[in-house]
Design a protein around this motif. Sequence first.
Motif, PDB file in Angstrom:
ATOM      1  N   ILE A 100       6.694  -6.300  -6.392  1.00 27.10           N
ATOM      2  CA  ILE A 100       7.840  -5.731  -5.689  1.00 27.10           C
ATOM      3  C   ILE A 100       8.507  -6.845  -4.898  1.00 27.10           C
ATOM      4  CG2 ILE A 100       6.446  -5.070  -3.684  1.00 27.10           C
ATOM      5  CD1 ILE A 100       8.281  -2.632  -3.353  1.00 27.10           C
ATOM      6  N   THR A 101       9.802  -6.758  -4.725  1.00 21.14           N
ATOM      7  CA  THR A 101      10.526  -7.705  -3.883  1.00 21.14           C
ATOM      8  C   THR A 101      11.332  -6.923  -2.861  1.00 21.14           C
ATOM      9  OG1 THR A 101      10.649  -9.435  -5.539  1.00 21.14           O
ATOM     10  CG2 THR A 101      12.337  -9.457  -3.832  1.00 21.14           C
ATOM     11  N   VAL A 102      11.284  -7.371  -1.639  1.00 18.79           N
ATOM     12  CA  VAL A 102      12.057  -6.749  -0.577  1.00 18.79           C
ATOM     13  C   VAL A 102      13.164  -7.706  -0.165  1.00 18.79           C
ATOM     14  CG1 VAL A 102      10.129  -5.376   0.253  1.00 18.79           C
ATOM     15  CG2 VAL A 102      10.500  -7.650   1.215  1.00 18.79           C
ATOM     16  N   GLY A 103      14.255  -7.154   0.344  1.00 18.70           N
ATOM     17  CA  GLY A 103      15.376  -7.976   0.768  1.00 18.70           C
ATOM     18  C   GLY A 103      16.435  -8.062  -0.304  1.00 18.70           C
ATOM     19  N   ARG A 104      17.452  -8.857  -0.043  1.00 16.42           N
ATOM     20  CA  ARG A 104      18.540  -9.060  -0.978  1.00 16.42           C
ATOM     21  C   ARG A 104      18.629 -10.525  -1.342  1.00 16.42           C
ATOM     22  NH1 ARG A 104      19.392  -5.298  -3.795  1.00 16.42           N
ATOM     23  NH2 ARG A 104      21.445  -6.106  -4.316  1.00 16.42           N
ATOM     24  N   VAL A 105      19.712 -10.899  -2.019  1.00 16.70           N
ATOM     25  CA  VAL A 105      19.841 -12.249  -2.552  1.00 16.70           C
ATOM     26  C   VAL A 105      19.679 -13.308  -1.471  1.00 16.70           C
ATOM     27  CG1 VAL A 105      21.379 -13.836  -3.752  1.00 16.70           C
ATOM     28  CG2 VAL A 105      21.335 -11.429  -4.405  1.00 16.70           C
ATOM     29  N   SER A 106      20.209 -13.060  -0.289  1.00 21.01           N
ATOM     30  CA  SER A 106      20.172 -14.074   0.766  1.00 21.01           C
ATOM     31  C   SER A 106      18.798 -14.225   1.391  1.00 21.01           C
ATOM     32  CB  SER A 106      21.188 -13.727   1.862  1.00 21.01           C
ATOM     33  OG  SER A 106      20.888 -12.445   2.401  1.00 21.01           O
ATOM     34  N   GLY A 107      17.907 -13.252   1.175  1.00 21.26           N
ATOM     35  CA  GLY A 107      16.579 -13.353   1.772  1.00 21.26           C
ATOM     36  C   GLY A 107      15.557 -12.514   1.044  1.00 21.26           C
ATOM     37  N   MET A 108      15.334 -12.803  -0.250  1.00 26.28           N
ATOM     38  CA  MET A 108      14.392 -12.025  -1.037  1.00 26.28           C
ATOM     39  C   MET A 108      12.976 -12.552  -0.852  1.00 26.28           C
ATOM     40  SD  MET A 108      16.488 -11.351  -4.583  1.00 26.28           S
ATOM     41  CE  MET A 108      16.892 -13.071  -4.857  1.00 26.28           C
ATOM     42  N   LEU A 109      12.023 -11.630  -0.801  1.00 22.81           N
ATOM     43  CA  LEU A 109      10.626 -11.995  -0.644  1.00 22.81           C
ATOM     44  C   LEU A 109       9.813 -11.172  -1.625  1.00 22.81           C
ATOM     45  CD1 LEU A 109       8.908 -13.852   1.153  1.00 22.81           C
ATOM     46  CD2 LEU A 109       8.506 -11.888   2.652  1.00 22.81           C
ATOM     47  N   GLY A 110       9.059 -11.843  -2.480  1.00 22.69           N
ATOM     48  CA  GLY A 110       8.308 -11.160  -3.516  1.00 22.69           C
ATOM     49  C   GLY A 110       6.848 -10.990  -3.159  1.00 22.69           C
ATOM     50  N   PHE A 111       6.286  -9.870  -3.559  1.00 24.14           N
ATOM     51  CA  PHE A 111       4.873  -9.574  -3.365  1.00 24.14           C
ATOM     52  C   PHE A 111       4.296  -9.071  -4.678  1.00 24.14           C
ATOM     53  CE2 PHE A 111       6.942  -9.009   0.678  1.00 24.14           C
ATOM     54  CZ  PHE A 111       6.045  -9.475   1.627  1.00 24.14           C
ATOM     55  N   ASP A 112       2.994  -9.298  -4.894  1.00 24.88           N
ATOM     56  CA  ASP A 112       2.307  -8.606  -5.970  1.00 24.88           C
ATOM     57  C   ASP A 112       0.967  -8.115  -5.452  1.00 24.88           C
ATOM     58  OD1 ASP A 112       0.210 -10.773  -6.772  1.00 24.88           O
ATOM     59  OD2 ASP A 112       2.122 -11.837  -6.871  1.00 24.88           O
ATOM     60  N   ARG A 113       0.523  -6.993  -5.994  1.00 25.74           N
ATOM     61  CA  ARG A 113      -0.730  -6.362  -5.564  1.00 25.74           C
ATOM     62  C   ARG A 113      -1.471  -5.847  -6.793  1.00 25.74           C
ATOM     63  NH1 ARG A 113       0.325  -8.850  -1.782  1.00 25.74           N
ATOM     64  NH2 ARG A 113       0.507  -8.203   0.424  1.00 25.74           N
ATOM     65  N   ILE A 114      -2.789  -5.700  -6.654  1.00 23.54           N
ATOM     66  CA  ILE A 114      -3.639  -5.195  -7.719  1.00 23.54           C
ATOM     67  C   ILE A 114      -4.287  -3.904  -7.254  1.00 23.54           C
ATOM     68  CG2 ILE A 114      -5.687  -5.653  -9.127  1.00 23.54           C
ATOM     69  CD1 ILE A 114      -5.014  -8.561  -9.101  1.00 23.54           C
ATOM     70  N   VAL A 115      -4.260  -2.907  -8.126  1.00 30.45           N
ATOM     71  CA  VAL A 115      -4.895  -1.625  -7.824  1.00 30.45           C
ATOM     72  C   VAL A 115      -5.954  -1.338  -8.886  1.00 30.45           C
ATOM     73  CG1 VAL A 115      -2.853  -0.701  -6.677  1.00 30.45           C
ATOM     74  CG2 VAL A 115      -3.186  -0.301  -9.131  1.00 30.45           C
ATOM     75  N   THR A 116      -6.890  -0.467  -8.549  1.00 31.28           N
ATOM     76  CA  THR A 116      -7.887   0.004  -9.496  1.00 31.28           C
ATOM     77  C   THR A 116      -7.826   1.524  -9.537  1.00 31.28           C
ATOM     78  OG1 THR A 116     -10.260   0.018 -10.053  1.00 31.28           O
ATOM     79  CG2 THR A 116      -9.686  -0.031  -7.714  1.00 31.28           C
ATOM     80  N   LEU A 117      -8.053   2.094 -10.723  1.00 32.38           N
ATOM     81  CA  LEU A 117      -8.007   3.541 -10.883  1.00 32.38           C
ATOM     82  C   LEU A 117      -8.833   3.911 -12.108  1.00 32.38           C
ATOM     83  CD1 LEU A 117      -4.639   4.608 -12.504  1.00 32.38           C
ATOM     84  CD2 LEU A 117      -5.257   2.218 -12.216  1.00 32.38           C
ATOM     85  N   SER A 118      -9.222   5.173 -12.184  1.00 32.99           N
ATOM     86  CA  SER A 118      -9.991   5.635 -13.333  1.00 32.99           C
ATOM     87  C   SER A 118      -9.063   5.805 -14.526  1.00 32.99           C
ATOM     88  CB  SER A 118     -10.707   6.946 -13.015  1.00 32.99           C
ATOM     89  OG  SER A 118      -9.768   7.953 -12.694  1.00 32.99           O
ATOM     90  N   ALA A 119      -9.647   5.840 -15.715  1.00 34.44           N
ATOM     91  CA  ALA A 119      -8.863   5.897 -16.942  1.00 34.44           C
ATOM     92  C   ALA A 119      -8.152   7.228 -17.147  1.00 34.44           C
ATOM     93  CB  ALA A 119      -9.756   5.607 -18.136  1.00 34.44           C
ATOM     94  N   ASP A 120      -8.413   8.205 -16.280  1.00 28.70           N
ATOM     95  CA  ASP A 120      -7.658   9.458 -16.332  1.00 28.70           C
ATOM     96  C   ASP A 120      -6.543   9.489 -15.297  1.00 28.70           C
ATOM     97  OD1 ASP A 120      -9.079   9.730 -13.994  1.00 28.70           O
ATOM     98  OD2 ASP A 120     -10.226  11.491 -14.620  1.00 28.70           O
ATOM     99  N   GLY A 121      -6.331   8.347 -14.607  1.00 28.13           N
ATOM    100  CA  GLY A 121      -5.245   8.251 -13.641  1.00 28.13           C
ATOM    101  C   GLY A 121      -5.597   8.681 -12.239  1.00 28.13           C
ATOM    102  N   LYS A 122      -6.855   9.000 -11.992  1.00 28.79           N
ATOM    103  CA  LYS A 122      -7.260   9.489 -10.677  1.00 28.79           C
ATOM    104  C   LYS A 122      -7.877   8.378  -9.833  1.00 28.79           C
ATOM    105  CE  LYS A 122      -8.203  14.124 -12.543  1.00 28.79           C
ATOM    106  NZ  LYS A 122      -9.243  15.169 -12.768  1.00 28.79           N
TER     107      LYS A 122
END
Length: 658
Positions: A100-122
């Motif tokens: 995800i990136t927050v901000g606009r062209v003049s001040g954009m900041l990008g983040f990435d995150r990792i999640v874990t979940l079961s194979a049924d989506g729970k």
Amino acid sequence: MRKRFIVMVLLATAATPVHAASDAAKKFGAREEVQQISLSPDGKHFVALVSDAKRGVRAMVFPTDSDTPPVVVVASSGEKEQLDYCQWSNNTQLICGLSITVGRVSGMLGFDRIVTLSADGKDMKLLSARTSLDSVGIMQDGGHVIDWQGDAKGDTVLMTRQYVAKSDTGTHIAGEGEGMGVERIDPVTLHRQTVERPRPIAREYIADGQGHVRIMGLRPTTGAGYSGARMIYQYRKPGATAWLPLSTVASDSQTEQGFDPYAVDPALNVTYGFDAQNGRKALYKIALDGSLKRDLVFARPDVDVAGLVVIGRQHRVVGATYVTDRRQVEFFDPELKKLQTSLAKALPKQPLVRFVDASADESKLLLWTGSDVDPGGFALFDKKTRHLGGLLRSRPPLEGVTLAPVKAITFPAADGTPIPAYLTLPVGQTPENLPAIVMPHGGPGARDEWGFDWLAQFFAARGYAVLQPNYRGSTGYGDGWFQKNGFQSWRTVIGDVNDGGHWLVKEGIAAPSTLAIVGWSYGGYAALQSAVLDPALFKAIVAIAPVTDLDTLRHEHDNYMDYNLVDAFIGKGPHVRQGSHAQNAAKITAPVLMFHGDLDQNVGIGESRLMASRLRNAGKKVELVEFKGLTHQLDDSEARTTMLDRSDTFLRATMGIQ
């Protein structure tokens, strides 16, 4: 060769308006349906990231041996967040990355995150480390898995972590340190253990597929805090904790020198990596027993070795790839080499085969197959039954559409140098006096390959001949072909591109009055710069997300750690002004159409806005189409459809094509 980077997908805002589109634009503009795919350890399920009709992605779990409907386990709209990948940590648990990136062209900041979940989506949980209110800095990097077999049982993974310094008084720095480290994490319980303490200049760790970190990459910084031009690699002997020197990779504007490790084979106790041999990239292995014995594994006299082929959860090295007129694989594994021969006989119309994933015991292999006239699809091969079953197709809207064959050719540059290229001719038309397009690739550190290309195929479907040159400045052909890079050696690069246009006319393939140029990113730079060097050659120019001013590109990196590297790559001197068409707009005579996403972090949209302004001030014909909320790849089916349709309409109107 570039590797191990974090993809940051930017915040999307307003929806892209839909322009009236031809049927061909809709079919070719639709995004690739399968963005990524992974096989479960037992081989009974696979998870695929499937595109929706616009810019979103759904992670769907399918059974491999039945027609049971798939389960959507997680999805992203592409508006505020993007799902990047999903992999299996075990037979019932998934690990997915999002950005995800927050901000606009003049001040954009990008983040990435990792999640874990079961194979049924729970039971979705955040797997990336959490920051606290005492954190001094911002944790943009949510980490990435470097070993899916983090312990002997396979119950954990090894994952990098960006440690952020903490302050308990506002002046005293406390906590666990800062920089990149490695943790062993249980994706179910979220229990985490530090296995590599953070180091401020650590940039890379390589594990052995058995839960042990064996190689660490360090990039020292300059006094001003920018990234330096050297990566220093260290290694460990089996079972040891002490780090020992392995190699140093030094980068300049032209080449990388030194052994660059990519993978560890624990059985052989070696690391595989790349280094130069006679000016070309070759594959070597170095012993990790203290001797540093170095052996050449594979090299070609004509082209670079392009990459490793790895298979399974332990990323076992089984071969290497190289690209001559098309990509080929040299297998070291005898069983896979034999399988490659069998597949070539079974799939004569799909000569491109890629091993994507495998079950834990490697009895089931997930493959992708395709060709120049087949966008490809995924299949599962069972070694025991010798059965090859289809799973998903890459581009369903193009099923049943007759595509144009792609032919590898060479044409002479002005100095006589043969320039390799690919020629795509419209189906069913005599290759004489056709409307034609020269389409230089992006990069400039890249090259075109034989295979399906949605952009080239769209224009061929609309009746254009398309030439894609691997100009001097392209990668894959050795240091001598790369020159000083596509910016510092722009005259050679653009000369080769323009000579491709002259060749099309000389051979009678193209009519001189209907010869155009289309390019994306650096290809867009080349398209515009071609008109500075030879204003009369191309009668229309389409540039997508183009670099237009080298100093502007340089200063887009002012506040980033890679500034020194970008600064050196662009260089200083007369070529900066001469090679910037925004500073030479008066020389351009052909009408120009540009497209750009307003959240492009590769090439800021300000470059297209600057070029449009300069062309208008010089009295030239120019149109700039801006896409709200999109990044460099315009990864939105509606936007791509609009771009294709408007490009076709522009070219036909400008050059008088019926």
